[in-house]
Design an enzyme around this catalytic site. Structure first.
Site, PDB file in Angstrom:
ATOM      1  N   CYS A  65      59.186  17.527 -24.681  1.00 43.32           N
ATOM      2  CA  CYS A  65      59.853  16.840 -25.786  1.00 43.32           C
ATOM      3  C   CYS A  65      61.362  16.750 -25.571  1.00 43.32           C
ATOM      4  O   CYS A  65      62.007  15.791 -25.994  1.00 43.32           O
ATOM      5  CB  CYS A  65      59.564  17.545 -27.107  1.00 43.32           C
ATOM      6  SG  CYS A  65      59.913  19.307 -27.081  1.00 43.32           S
ATOM      7  N   GLU A 124      58.829  29.020 -32.828  1.00 34.93           N
ATOM      8  CA  GLU A 124      60.083  28.318 -32.469  1.00 34.93           C
ATOM      9  C   GLU A 124      60.944  28.177 -33.719  1.00 34.93           C
ATOM     10  O   GLU A 124      61.422  27.087 -34.049  1.00 34.93           O
ATOM     11  CB  GLU A 124      59.758  26.944 -31.881  1.00 34.93           C
ATOM     12  CG  GLU A 124      58.778  27.013 -30.706  1.00 34.93           C
ATOM     13  CD  GLU A 124      58.515  25.653 -30.038  1.00 34.93           C
ATOM     14  OE1 GLU A 124      58.242  24.687 -30.765  1.00 34.93           O
ATOM     15  OE2 GLU A 124      58.595  25.568 -28.807  1.00 34.93           O
TER      16      GLU A 124
END
Lengths: 639, 639
Positions: free
Chosen positions: A417, A321
């Site tokens: 998240c 990521e």
């Protein structure tokens, strides 16, 4: 170097506009929705287990821990957002929902879970405390703790209640006893930065210096040799619950490859990077450390001038990521996590606290209205984790290397998240609009609002960003001239300003229009920004965008959707073609559609191009009409 | 349905041209090089362990098996190629190298390794025979066996020696005892098809029907429910040596998701698919099974009309080295394994054995001159495993999702399947040029050569594909008219043909010019193909190529290299721009270079385009001057 305080949620009221609408949606719909999801009460979505884990840890329930090691943080972020929702409702004199009671219950539950020494992490309480402070590289213990601290500070700011704050301080004390430069303490840090910026917030809220000192330690310790993550004990049996497990020696991933002062470019996980650099900015400000400011400014420039997508999204690669390399900005294959855009926004704000420079606030605005707002659906209950600039649903479904890109916003995630993070960001937008001191008021972001801060009263009347007109009413307690700085956005090529109806001049200082006036008597300032509808081109070093253009109007990035235009991969903009506003915020662009060849797989036959009007809409509004192709950049053709 | 025999290596002599050069290079340089590599005698490259494994299996050495479970096949492919090199040297009356002796030694070594029951696989002999015939999904046992059979047949064809053939037949007998429809036998097949086509070759070389019957069983068994790979015992302890280990239920990967008769599109691993479909074609031909022919023809059309890159490369995705979906042909992110292009070529040839149709031979030519020939360096010692149509070295080095693409040809690989495969393909090119019967001679591929087959004598004089002129001298033993079919390539829009100096007409039959003449007395045929230098466009369903063009001349695909043009990602072809031949086989194209914007990351400023001549060279010749960018398709601009 300035040291502006962070404004509190109740300092500024948003009174309407897009921001008003979005905040109301989040407050009334998203907060209850996520609250129920965290309690596993939303049918048909993946189990969160977040609240359940606390009930297990408290002894109320006998079950196994569910989910990722980062799971506690989702609840903490929701608690922060729910506290902000209380403030948002107060702004509107809207009756409180269930949040106040839920927050009190949760505080009580957390208190039950908290160990005597202050430790509070459900994964390790449930699975045995022998793992406490182990495998910090991936165990997210301090990351989760950081979000508790943030939630507690915000909750205290909004409610004045100290119960959650006491729990957080107890945990912070526990961390302070365990970590630090002193002998016998762990000379380590978390794989996912967050505790650092949270400790600075706790310090600024409480004035207790040990929290700042501990944050200072964490900021400076990261990246020192020998590497802490190479020395600490490896993973022992938490495999199924880890968010990540990259190569053991990938220190870049967590920005722990070098001390931050020596880092010359942003690397690794984009969220971790943004959170860490935010804390670095805080340390530079609180310690008045010019060298550290230079280091973090250099990293800001690296990200925003070389590694940021047009929408303010960051993270070019699904692997880790993460950031990749300068000018590698493939809008189709990118990552662009919602949390990373949020991190970039926050980082920019913490830079602004030191220096009123448009290079920070322009990026905040860009990422807010595009990379962040695009992360939530119009119904407030669906979310993007990744935010690409080009989606072909077939490609995402059928190619493994595009499999990380969501075709549609999702109701929930294994790693949820982003939903509570976007909720808290939208609900805290108001506190990032200004920085101020007794003599200075700096206006960074525009939205209809009223604020009373540091003796300044300021009202904004505007339809921004739909219109470029902003009327400000400004008044200051105190004698003599005050300095008012208003950001003139980088995309704005001309503007007019009047003070009490008279054309004013002012000077531009780092992209801010500086008006020095005696604001002792109320002044009305009319600012008219030319808000152009224009094509935008990427720097020619961005290879993937050579020959392509996108459409922007002011801060808004536009995109094409298949629902409006059919097959998008046959469309091209006309070079120098007209752009005009359409209905309901859409844009019409002159363009071409390619036809053929369709004889066999390869042919000498040239394709044919016919003119076609292209319809665009703001990027943040895409994917509210089902799955389909979406593109931001198109190739351009002369004819 | 026709049933042309496969010609033998010594039936046709190549007498010059590109083919002559390449074959000579492979014979004199590549074969010795790979031979040494397989013996671990090339300093500085990764260990192969291939020959060593046989020495361990024979008892000569006490060591552990080295490498992948597929390792034996590399040696077998080399043995086939080395046998062909013997033939190539005979053609030129060139003295034999070490190959003849080495092949004999290796045959003796293999004999020493072979178990009493005929079994011959070094991994399982070394690691214990309890694994024999286990985990066929990934253990490559029958795949390796197939390459032994092929090597043995070719070796016998070239040398007349039976020693290797006896070993292969012993192994085939062993397999026949273990596998089949009968009770007590394993009703299974290999995860990597190869044994099927090899058994058909063994059958056609020996006439022993059980080999054909076993191949028939394997062809029809694959894809039956319940799935063999779901039933057989899973992997037991060969993890480190596996080439692959995909999800347990990924039956598509090995084309075992459906019986081949029901397969409507090509899926899974591209090499496995091509090898399997080659065997399916053989079964259709040998059993005169029209339905099966239709099934395999449908798969051919699916691949070549929807899933083939311009170069004849196949395999759109690194994940599983596999096909993806129709028209998904991203030239930058693709896979395009050299072995898959070779498989496609071979499959096309085995289709031609049934039906003289240009749709097979055109693809063979396309893939040979581009996707295959590009796989080997001009010095004969370096190889591409993947063959992309666009390379940006920085992207390949720094992005995980592009990490599978080699920037430069490599000296060796952990899975060195491609080097010996390309060697044997180039050395066997001659046998794929014609199919023939007593009355028919079909000319599929052009190269200066002489051949004596089925009573036909044929000489080709040509500079093809550099020139389109081909002079044929054809003579036939026997009375009456013979049918000569000459492929008129699909890219050729006009041609002239003369027989003995007289303009002839002939008719076109499935893309072949049919001349019916009494070839009892020698005829001279002059064919002049118009070999155009043209832009080529992909079908508009190929989204990634919309607005882009490539350059071809005849069968040759051209590409741009950074060494000639500098930064390639700023270049565009001029629409309708001129193309002309340059020096040493290069091409010059009118084009444009983009300049700017270079003010910041995003700007309103339009890029500027200036005219620039673009230099191209044949794709197969790229990357012989060091690492650099390469592109085949460029965007087009009006001006």
């Amino acid at each position: 170097m300035k040291n502006y305080r962070m404004l509190e949620p109740l300092d500024i009221k948003i009174t309407g506009g897009i921001l008003g609408e979005k905040r109301r949606l989040v407050s009334e719909v998203t907060i209850p929705y996520i609250g129920r999801a965290l309690c596993d009460e939303v049918p048909g979505i993946r189990k969160s287990g977040s609240v359940e884990n606390f009930r297990i840890a408290s002894g109320e329930l006998r079950k196994e821990f569910h989910g990722l090691v980062s799971q506690d943080s989702d609840l903490f972020k929701w608690m922060e957002a729910a506290s902000l929702a209380l403030a948002e409702k107060k702004e509107r004199n809207f009756p409180e929902g269930m949040e106040a009671a839920e927050l009190e219950e949760l505080a009580a539950l957390l208190e039950k879970c908290q160990m005597k020494d202050g430790y509070l992490n459900t994964y390790y309480i449930i699975n045995g405390l022998k793992g406490k402070w182990s495998y910090l590289k991936e165990s997210c213990q301090l990351y989760c703790a950081g979000h508790l601290l943030e939630a507690a500070v915000t909750n205290y700011e909004v409610t004045g209640e100290r119960s959650l704050l006491e729990i957080a301080m107890g945990y912070a004390d526990c961390i302070d006893k365990a970590f630090g430069a002193e002998e016998g303490k762990i000379h380590g840090y978390d794989g996912h930065a967050e505790i650092e910026l949270a400790l600075y917030r706790l310090y600024e809220a409480t004035g207790i210096e040990k929290y700042r000192n501990l944050a200072n330690f964490f900021v400076e310790e990261r990246g020192k040799q020998p590497y802490f993550f190479a020395l600490e004990k490896g993973n022992e049996g938490v495999t199924g619950n880890l968010v990540y497990e990259l190569r053991e020696n990938d220190f870049h991933h967590s920005q722990s490859h070098l001390p931050v002062r020596e880092q010359k470019e942003a690397v690794g996980h984009a969220v971790k990077a943004a959170y860490f650099y935010t804390a670095v900015a805080d340390k530079a400000r609180l310690c008045r450390d010019e060298k550290l400011y230079e280091a973090v400014e250099r990293l800001w420039e690296d990200v925003t001038e070389k590694k940021m997508f047009l929408t303010g999204a960051i993270g070019s690669s699904e692997y880790g990521e993460s950031f990749t390399y300068a000018y590698d900005l493939p809008g189709d294959l990118m990552y662009g996590e919602t949390c990373a855009a949020i991190g970039l926004f926050l980082w920019g704000y913490h830079m602004l606290r030191m220096d009123t420079d448009r290079k920070y606030s322009d990026v905040m605005e860009r990422t807010f209205f595009n990379g962040i707002l695009g992360g939530i659906s119009e119904d407030g209950k669906k979310f993007f984790y990744t935010n690409a600039l080009e989606i072909d649903p077939e490609r995402c479904k059928k190619r493994k290397d595009y499999g990380h890109l969501e075709i549609e916003r999702q109701s929930w995630f294994d790693c949820p998240c982003c939903p509570p993070n976007i909720a808290r960001l939208i609900l805290s937008f108001n506190r990032y609009m200004y920085t101020a001191s007794i003599r200075e008021l700096n206006i960074h972001l525009f939205a209809p609002s009223t604020a009373d801060i540091e003796g300044w009263h300021v009202e904004q009347y505007t339809e921004y960003p739909t219109e470029g007109k902003i009327m400000l009413v400004v008044e200051r307690k105190g004698e003599g001239k005050g300095q008012l700085r208003i950001r003139i956005p980088g995309w704005c090529e001309s503007f007019l300003v009047k003070v009490n109806g008279e054309k004013a001049k002012g000077i531009l200082e780092k992209g801010y229009l500086l008006l020095e006036e005696d604001f002792g008597c109320k002044k009305t300032i009319e600012l008219e920004l030319d808000i152009p509808l224009k094509k935008v081109y990427a720097n020619d070093k961005v290879k993937s965008l050579a020959g392509k253009a996108a459409v922007m109007r002011g801060p808004l990035v536009y995109c094409l959707e298949q629902a409006d235009n059919g097959e998008l991969f046959h469309l091209f903009f006309k070079e120098d073609g007209k752009l005009e506003m359409g209905k309901t915020g859409t844009v019409l662009a002159e363009g071409y559609r390619m036809d053929g060849p369709d004889t066999g797989l390869y042919a000498y036959q040239k394709p044919h191009y016919r003119t076609e009007n292209i319809k665009l809409m703001p990027y943040y509004r895409w994917n509210n009409r089902g799955a389909g192709q979406m593109r931001v950049f198109l190739g351009e053709r002369k004819r």
